[in-house]
Motif scaffolding. Structure first.
Motif, PDB file in Angstrom:
ATOM      1  N   PRO A 272       3.389  -7.172   5.686  1.00  0.00           N
ATOM      2  CA  PRO A 272       4.262  -8.345   5.596  1.00  0.00           C
ATOM      3  C   PRO A 272       3.975  -9.236   4.393  1.00  0.00           C
ATOM      4  O   PRO A 272       4.888  -9.823   3.821  1.00  0.00           O
ATOM      5  N   ASP A 273       2.698  -9.315   3.977  1.00  0.00           N
ATOM      6  CA  ASP A 273       2.349 -10.246   2.905  1.00  0.00           C
ATOM      7  C   ASP A 273       1.887  -9.576   1.609  1.00  0.00           C
ATOM      8  O   ASP A 273       1.533 -10.264   0.661  1.00  0.00           O
ATOM      9  N   ARG A 274       1.884  -8.246   1.553  1.00  0.00           N
ATOM     10  CA  ARG A 274       1.409  -7.583   0.334  1.00  0.00           C
ATOM     11  C   ARG A 274       1.691  -6.081   0.368  1.00  0.00           C
ATOM     12  O   ARG A 274       1.962  -5.516   1.408  1.00  0.00           O
ATOM     13  N   TRP A 275       1.559  -5.496  -0.818  1.00  0.00           N
ATOM     14  CA  TRP A 275       1.566  -4.043  -0.993  1.00  0.00           C
ATOM     15  C   TRP A 275       0.118  -3.615  -1.175  1.00  0.00           C
ATOM     16  O   TRP A 275      -0.638  -4.271  -1.904  1.00  0.00           O
ATOM     17  N   GLU A 276      -0.261  -2.517  -0.546  1.00  0.00           N
ATOM     18  CA  GLU A 276      -1.654  -2.102  -0.572  1.00  0.00           C
ATOM     19  C   GLU A 276      -1.770  -0.600  -0.856  1.00  0.00           C
ATOM     20  O   GLU A 276      -1.023   0.207  -0.314  1.00  0.00           O
ATOM     21  N   VAL A 277      -2.724  -0.250  -1.702  1.00  0.00           N
ATOM     22  CA  VAL A 277      -3.087   1.140  -1.943  1.00  0.00           C
ATOM     23  C   VAL A 277      -4.085   1.533  -0.865  1.00  0.00           C
ATOM     24  O   VAL A 277      -5.048   0.815  -0.612  1.00  0.00           O
ATOM     25  N   LYS A 278      -3.837   2.670  -0.236  1.00  0.00           N
ATOM     26  CA  LYS A 278      -4.719   3.143   0.823  1.00  0.00           C
ATOM     27  C   LYS A 278      -5.066   4.608   0.598  1.00  0.00           C
ATOM     28  O   LYS A 278      -4.284   5.365   0.031  1.00  0.00           O
ATOM     29  N   ARG A 279      -6.217   4.982   1.076  1.00  0.00           N
ATOM     30  CA  ARG A 279      -6.640   6.368   1.245  1.00  0.00           C
ATOM     31  C   ARG A 279      -6.484   7.241  -0.001  1.00  0.00           C
ATOM     32  O   ARG A 279      -5.960   8.340   0.042  1.00  0.00           O
ATOM     33  N   LEU A 280      -6.980   6.724  -1.114  1.00  0.00           N
ATOM     34  CA  LEU A 280      -7.019   7.487  -2.360  1.00  0.00           C
ATOM     35  C   LEU A 280      -8.179   8.468  -2.262  1.00  0.00           C
ATOM     36  O   LEU A 280      -9.324   8.066  -2.025  1.00  0.00           O
ATOM     37  N   PHE A 281      -7.887   9.754  -2.433  1.00  0.00           N
ATOM     38  CA  PHE A 281      -8.920  10.774  -2.297  1.00  0.00           C
ATOM     39  C   PHE A 281      -8.576  11.985  -3.144  1.00  0.00           C
ATOM     40  O   PHE A 281      -7.433  12.428  -3.166  1.00  0.00           O
ATOM     41  N   ILE A 282      -9.603  12.507  -3.801  1.00  0.00           N
ATOM     42  CA  ILE A 282      -9.463  13.701  -4.621  1.00  0.00           C
ATOM     43  C   ILE A 282     -10.274  14.807  -3.959  1.00  0.00           C
ATOM     44  O   ILE A 282     -11.466  14.633  -3.679  1.00  0.00           O
ATOM     45  N   ASP A 283      -9.644  15.943  -3.716  1.00  0.00           N
ATOM     46  CA  ASP A 283     -10.323  17.103  -3.150  1.00  0.00           C
ATOM     47  C   ASP A 283     -11.513  17.471  -4.034  1.00  0.00           C
ATOM     48  O   ASP A 283     -11.420  17.441  -5.270  1.00  0.00           O
ATOM     49  N   ALA A 284     -12.632  17.819  -3.423  1.00  0.00           N
ATOM     50  CA  ALA A 284     -13.865  18.102  -4.170  1.00  0.00           C
ATOM     51  C   ALA A 284     -13.676  19.170  -5.244  1.00  0.00           C
ATOM     52  O   ALA A 284     -14.281  19.092  -6.315  1.00  0.00           O
ATOM     53  N   GLY A 285     -12.835  20.136  -5.015  1.00  0.00           N
ATOM     54  CA  GLY A 285     -12.614  21.199  -5.984  1.00  0.00           C
ATOM     55  C   GLY A 285     -11.719  20.813  -7.150  1.00  0.00           C
ATOM     56  O   GLY A 285     -11.502  21.630  -8.053  1.00  0.00           O
ATOM     57  N   HIS A 286     -11.204  19.591  -7.132  1.00  0.00           N
ATOM     58  CA  HIS A 286     -10.280  19.142  -8.175  1.00  0.00           C
ATOM     59  C   HIS A 286     -10.747  17.860  -8.864  1.00  0.00           C
ATOM     60  O   HIS A 286      -9.954  17.176  -9.502  1.00  0.00           O
ATOM     61  N   ARG A 287     -12.003  17.551  -8.757  1.00  0.00           N
ATOM     62  CA  ARG A 287     -12.520  16.332  -9.389  1.00  0.00           C
ATOM     63  C   ARG A 287     -12.824  16.576 -10.860  1.00  0.00           C
ATOM     64  O   ARG A 287     -12.912  17.693 -11.315  1.00  0.00           O
ATOM     65  N   ARG A 288     -12.954  15.482 -11.595  1.00  0.00           N
ATOM     66  CA  ARG A 288     -13.257  15.489 -13.043  1.00  0.00           C
ATOM     67  C   ARG A 288     -12.077  15.977 -13.871  1.00  0.00           C
ATOM     68  O   ARG A 288     -12.244  16.463 -14.971  1.00  0.00           O
ATOM     69  N   LEU A 289     -10.871  15.813 -13.334  1.00  0.00           N
ATOM     70  CA  LEU A 289      -9.657  16.191 -14.063  1.00  0.00           C
ATOM     71  C   LEU A 289      -8.805  14.974 -14.414  1.00  0.00           C
ATOM     72  O   LEU A 289      -7.724  15.119 -14.955  1.00  0.00           O
ATOM     73  N   GLY A 290      -9.269  13.780 -14.049  1.00  0.00           N
ATOM     74  CA  GLY A 290      -8.490  12.568 -14.294  1.00  0.00           C
ATOM     75  C   GLY A 290      -7.472  12.277 -13.211  1.00  0.00           C
ATOM     76  O   GLY A 290      -6.594  11.438 -13.394  1.00  0.00           O
ATOM     77  N   LEU A 291      -7.589  12.958 -12.065  1.00  0.00           N
ATOM     78  CA  LEU A 291      -6.584  12.783 -11.016  1.00  0.00           C
ATOM     79  C   LEU A 291      -6.632  11.411 -10.357  1.00  0.00           C
ATOM     80  O   LEU A 291      -5.591  10.870  -9.995  1.00  0.00           O
ATOM     81  N   ALA A 292      -7.804  10.827 -10.194  1.00  0.00           N
ATOM     82  CA  ALA A 292      -7.886   9.520  -9.532  1.00  0.00           C
ATOM     83  C   ALA A 292      -7.112   8.469 -10.317  1.00  0.00           C
ATOM     84  O   ALA A 292      -6.317   7.710  -9.746  1.00  0.00           O
ATOM     85  N   SER A 293      -7.304   8.440 -11.628  1.00  0.00           N
ATOM     86  CA  SER A 293      -6.552   7.489 -12.464  1.00  0.00           C
ATOM     87  C   SER A 293      -5.065   7.790 -12.416  1.00  0.00           C
ATOM     88  O   SER A 293      -4.236   6.877 -12.347  1.00  0.00           O
ATOM     89  N   ALA A 294      -4.722   9.066 -12.442  1.00  0.00           N
ATOM     90  CA  ALA A 294      -3.315   9.453 -12.419  1.00  0.00           C
ATOM     91  C   ALA A 294      -2.655   9.077 -11.090  1.00  0.00           C
ATOM     92  O   ALA A 294      -1.511   8.612 -11.071  1.00  0.00           O
ATOM     93  N   VAL A 295      -3.366   9.263  -9.978  1.00  0.00           N
ATOM     94  CA  VAL A 295      -2.816   8.862  -8.674  1.00  0.00           C
ATOM     95  C   VAL A 295      -2.582   7.358  -8.666  1.00  0.00           C
ATOM     96  O   VAL A 295      -1.514   6.888  -8.230  1.00  0.00           O
ATOM     97  N   LEU A 296      -3.544   6.579  -9.145  1.00  0.00           N
ATOM     98  CA  LEU A 296      -3.364   5.125  -9.193  1.00  0.00           C
ATOM     99  C   LEU A 296      -2.138   4.744 -10.020  1.00  0.00           C
ATOM    100  O   LEU A 296      -1.344   3.891  -9.607  1.00  0.00           O
ATOM    101  N   GLU A 297      -1.982   5.361 -11.178  1.00  0.00           N
ATOM    102  CA  GLU A 297      -0.830   5.065 -12.032  1.00  0.00           C
ATOM    103  C   GLU A 297       0.481   5.402 -11.325  1.00  0.00           C
ATOM    104  O   GLU A 297       1.455   4.636 -11.405  1.00  0.00           O
ATOM    105  N   GLN A 298       0.527   6.525 -10.624  1.00  0.00           N
ATOM    106  CA  GLN A 298       1.732   6.905  -9.878  1.00  0.00           C
ATOM    107  C   GLN A 298       2.026   5.908  -8.752  1.00  0.00           C
ATOM    108  O   GLN A 298       3.182   5.556  -8.510  1.00  0.00           O
TER     109      GLN A 298
END
Length: 168
Positions: free
Chosen positions: A84-110
């Protein structure tokens, strides 16, 4: 990452990244959230004890669940939640086999772009003090720390909250 002419993104290792917006109850997102709980939960077990956790997002309050697919395989997730009072990012997670590819930053941007599309002027998120990798990511991405907000408990010493304005 580099863009290709098909609207997909080429990762630095040559694999193709595509995005899918879906609902909170998508079983692929649920599988990643289960993996997240298994990985992160033990970090907080001694701090939380029997304390109840805030209610998770529901299908009704989730604008969309984002999936990052690497060569068609589910690699990462993040959720855009409307409260009701805000937009919130929740449950950001990168599968262990796909880390170090820049996905966390890319998910945030999306998620930020999706929030702009929904008319949000700012986003909020909460993480825990035993997730230094998440805290470092948010700070690198221009998020600013803010006081702990409800429904998180400032007295438990766990929550670290952030805010990011979303210029048009």
């Amino acid at each position: 990452m580099t863009a290709t002419d098909q609207g997909r993104t080429l990762l630095r290792d040559g694999r193709t990244l595509t995005w899918e917006r879906t609902s909170w109850d998508d079983p692929r997102g649920e599988a990643l959230r289960t993996a997240m709980d298994a990985e992160i939960g033990p970090r907080y077990a001694t701090l939380r004890g029997d304390s109840p956790r805030p209610a998770p997002p529901t299908t009704e309050d989730v604008a969309f669940l984002l999936l990052a697919l690497v060569d068609g395989e589910v690699a990462a997730t993040g959720t855009l939640r409307r409260l009701p009072d805000r937009w919130e990012v929740k449950r950001l997670f990168i599968d262990a086999g796909h880390r170090r590819l820049g996905l966390a930053s890319a998910v945030l941007e999306q998620l930020e772009e999706g929030a702009r599309e929904q008319g949000a002027a700012e986003l909020f998120l909460q993480t825990g003090n035993r997730q230094p990798e998440a805290i470092a990511l948010y700070e690198r991405q221009g998020w600013e720390r803010v006081p702990v907000f409800a429904p998180y408990d400032p007295a438990d010493g766990i929550s670290v909250c952030f805010r990011k304005p979303l210029p048009a």
